[in-house]
Each structure stands twice: as C-alpha cells, then as structure tokens.
Design a protein around this motif. Sequence first.
Motif, PDB file in Angstrom:
ATOM      1  N   ARG A  43     106.840  42.385 -15.667  1.00 33.12           N
ATOM      2  CA  ARG A  43     107.517  42.844 -14.455  1.00 33.12           C
ATOM      3  C   ARG A  43     108.121  41.667 -13.696  1.00 33.12           C
ATOM      4  O   ARG A  43     107.533  40.580 -13.652  1.00 33.12           O
ATOM      5  N   LEU A  44     109.265  41.929 -13.088  1.00 35.17           N
ATOM      6  CA  LEU A  44     109.910  40.885 -12.292  1.00 35.17           C
ATOM      7  C   LEU A  44     108.980  40.472 -11.138  1.00 35.17           C
ATOM      8  O   LEU A  44     108.719  39.292 -10.937  1.00 35.17           O
ATOM      9  N   LEU A  45     108.506  41.481 -10.366  1.00 31.07           N
ATOM     10  CA  LEU A  45     107.609  41.220  -9.242  1.00 31.07           C
ATOM     11  C   LEU A  45     106.319  42.032  -9.358  1.00 31.07           C
ATOM     12  O   LEU A  45     105.249  41.547  -9.001  1.00 31.07           O
ATOM     13  N   GLY A  46     106.440  43.272  -9.788  1.00 27.09           N
ATOM     14  CA  GLY A  46     105.272  44.154  -9.900  1.00 27.09           C
ATOM     15  C   GLY A  46     105.225  45.202  -8.806  1.00 27.09           C
ATOM     16  O   GLY A  46     105.990  45.145  -7.833  1.00 27.09           O
ATOM     17  N   ASP A  47     104.318  46.167  -8.980  1.00 21.20           N
ATOM     18  CA  ASP A  47     104.225  47.283  -8.027  1.00 21.20           C
ATOM     19  C   ASP A  47     103.667  46.877  -6.666  1.00 21.20           C
ATOM     20  O   ASP A  47     103.732  47.660  -5.714  1.00 21.20           O
ATOM     21  N   GLY A  48     103.107  45.662  -6.561  1.00 21.42           N
ATOM     22  CA  GLY A  48     102.508  45.223  -5.297  1.00 21.42           C
ATOM     23  C   GLY A  48     103.528  44.726  -4.274  1.00 21.42           C
ATOM     24  O   GLY A  48     103.158  44.402  -3.144  1.00 21.42           O
ATOM     25  N   LYS A  49     104.808  44.636  -4.654  1.00 22.47           N
ATOM     26  CA  LYS A  49     105.844  44.204  -3.699  1.00 22.47           C
ATOM     27  C   LYS A  49     106.804  45.376  -3.507  1.00 22.47           C
ATOM     28  O   LYS A  49     107.645  45.657  -4.368  1.00 22.47           O
ATOM     29  N   ALA A 105     105.738  34.169  -4.794  1.00 25.66           N
ATOM     30  CA  ALA A 105     104.470  33.918  -5.482  1.00 25.66           C
ATOM     31  C   ALA A 105     104.228  34.972  -6.558  1.00 25.66           C
ATOM     32  O   ALA A 105     103.770  34.643  -7.658  1.00 25.66           O
ATOM     33  N   SER A 106     104.547  36.227  -6.251  1.00 22.41           N
ATOM     34  CA  SER A 106     104.369  37.284  -7.250  1.00 22.41           C
ATOM     35  C   SER A 106     105.301  37.055  -8.438  1.00 22.41           C
ATOM     36  O   SER A 106     104.918  37.274  -9.589  1.00 22.41           O
ATOM     37  N   PHE A 107     106.510  36.601  -8.138  1.00 21.90           N
ATOM     38  CA  PHE A 107     107.468  36.284  -9.206  1.00 21.90           C
ATOM     39  C   PHE A 107     106.863  35.221 -10.132  1.00 21.90           C
ATOM     40  O   PHE A 107     106.857  35.367 -11.353  1.00 21.90           O
ATOM     41  N   GLY A 113     102.215  35.088 -16.592  1.00 20.06           N
ATOM     42  CA  GLY A 113     101.359  36.049 -17.292  1.00 20.06           C
ATOM     43  C   GLY A 113     100.254  36.669 -16.470  1.00 20.06           C
ATOM     44  O   GLY A 113      99.372  37.329 -17.028  1.00 20.06           O
ATOM     45  N   ARG A 114     100.259  36.474 -15.159  1.00 20.77           N
ATOM     46  CA  ARG A 114      99.211  37.071 -14.328  1.00 20.77           C
ATOM     47  C   ARG A 114      99.612  38.477 -13.918  1.00 20.77           C
ATOM     48  O   ARG A 114     100.707  38.690 -13.412  1.00 20.77           O
ATOM     49  N   GLU A 115      98.709  39.419 -14.150  1.00 21.59           N
ATOM     50  CA  GLU A 115      98.990  40.807 -13.786  1.00 21.59           C
ATOM     51  C   GLU A 115      98.881  40.983 -12.280  1.00 21.59           C
ATOM     52  O   GLU A 115      98.339  40.121 -11.577  1.00 21.59           O
ATOM     53  N   ARG A 116      99.353  42.132 -11.803  1.00 24.05           N
ATOM     54  CA  ARG A 116      99.245  42.446 -10.375  1.00 24.05           C
ATOM     55  C   ARG A 116      97.801  42.310  -9.908  1.00 24.05           C
ATOM     56  O   ARG A 116      96.884  42.820 -10.555  1.00 24.05           O
ATOM     57  N   GLY A 117      97.635  41.618  -8.812  1.00 21.59           N
ATOM     58  CA  GLY A 117      96.302  41.463  -8.233  1.00 21.59           C
ATOM     59  C   GLY A 117      95.562  40.223  -8.712  1.00 21.59           C
ATOM     60  O   GLY A 117      94.545  39.853  -8.144  1.00 21.59           O
ATOM     61  N   ALA A 118      96.070  39.573  -9.786  1.00 19.66           N
ATOM     62  CA  ALA A 118      95.408  38.355 -10.266  1.00 19.66           C
ATOM     63  C   ALA A 118      95.517  37.265  -9.206  1.00 19.66           C
ATOM     64  O   ALA A 118      96.479  37.225  -8.452  1.00 19.66           O
ATOM     65  N   SER A 119      94.521  36.389  -9.182  1.00 22.15           N
ATOM     66  CA  SER A 119      94.568  35.320  -8.179  1.00 22.15           C
ATOM     67  C   SER A 119      95.296  34.108  -8.745  1.00 22.15           C
ATOM     68  O   SER A 119      95.381  33.912  -9.953  1.00 22.15           O
TER      69      SER A 119
END
Length: 181
Positions: A43-49, A105-107, A113-119
Amino acid sequence: MSVFETVAVALWAMLPAYVPNNAAVLAGGGSPIDAGRTWNGRRLLGDGKTWRGTAIGTLAGAALALGLNAVAPEVSAAVGVDLPTFPLAAALALAAGAMLGDIAASFLKRRTGRERGASFPGLDQLDFVVFALLLAFLAAPSWFGEVFTVPVLVVVFVATPVLHLVTNGIAYALGLKNEPW
Ligand code: CTP
Ligand code: MG
C-alpha cells in the motif's frame, strides 16, 4: 529564559502540533487517502491514513491554536511566562505539518515492508515534530525564529517523544488505538 520558561514555551508552542494526531485517532475512518493504491505490491500509505482523520486533525490543531491565542494573556500572567500567540499561517502550518509528517512516516513504513500499525521507533515519535516545525518555518519564518530558539527546540526534541509515548499509551489503554505507539 529559565528552564521553566523554556519548557513552558516549548510545550505551548507545540500544542497545535500535538493535538492533530490524537484528533485523527478519534475521527479516523472512511476513505483512505491512497484509495487502496499499491506500489511494488505494498500500500502507498495504508488504511490508517484517511481523508477524514487528516482533515479533522488539521482543523483541531489550528482551532486549538486560535483558542490558545484567546487565553494567552491570562495563562501568561498566571504562570509568569510570556507565552507566544499563533499567527494563522503558523497555526495551520503546525497542524497540517503534524499530519503530513505522520503520513510521510506511513509512506516510509510501507516502503520498508511494515504493515499498518507496525512500530518504527524514533520515526513514530518525531515524524510529526519535524514536519510541523519545517512547515511553520516556511509559513512564518520570523515568528518561528522568535519562538523556536535553540533551547526551545532542544526541549521540543527531548520532551515530544516522552509525551507521545504517554498519550498513545493512554489512548491504547482506553481502547482508542490498536497499538501503544
Ligand atoms: N488516522 C486517520 N488519518 C490520519 C492519521 C490517523 O484516520 N491521517 C486514524 C486511523 O484510524 C488510524 C489511527 O488514527 O488507524 C491511528 O493512527 P496511526 O497510529 O498513525 O495509524 P496506524 O493505523 O497505526 O497506521 P500506520 O502504520 O500507517 O501508522
Ligand atoms: Mg500507528
């Protein structure tokens, strides 16, 4: 400036940048900014943005700055520190910059390779500070120079990660956030 004055000015001046991320957590949901698009399979950014979280977060931060302007004289007198007010350009830049930093940061997280919610330690705590300060500097350079002196900046970079960990820990404990970072 005394240490107390420096800390008071740093926290006060950064409040419009601290609130957007927390407001976005409360307001989030709806269409993701990247509309599901991917790049190299991620994902470019993910569902968290989301658009809603970003818009409400920015508005909340800017509105808070205007609220702080209204009470600055009283609070300054009460704590004995000359607290700054926020020109509209600075208010918007601090709030929008905080949201932009979080999005950047999400980008980066998705690219690594970090999924949504990863630190992503370090990035999670300072992404929004760097972008908020950068946009404020660009939008209101002379105001920025008066408020964000070197000692104030040092306090911002030391205190923000601590505050960020504490507020996100509280949001997690209250069930508002899925992870404590
Ligand atoms: N949120 C949003 N829009 C934003 C930022 C945050 O809607 N621009 C909301 C989302 O509901 C998100 C929550 O706030 O899930 C928590 O924010 P954050 O921790 O930044 O997002 P994560 O879901 O952890 O995703 P990421 O890994 O991309 O940080
Ligand atoms: Mg997160």
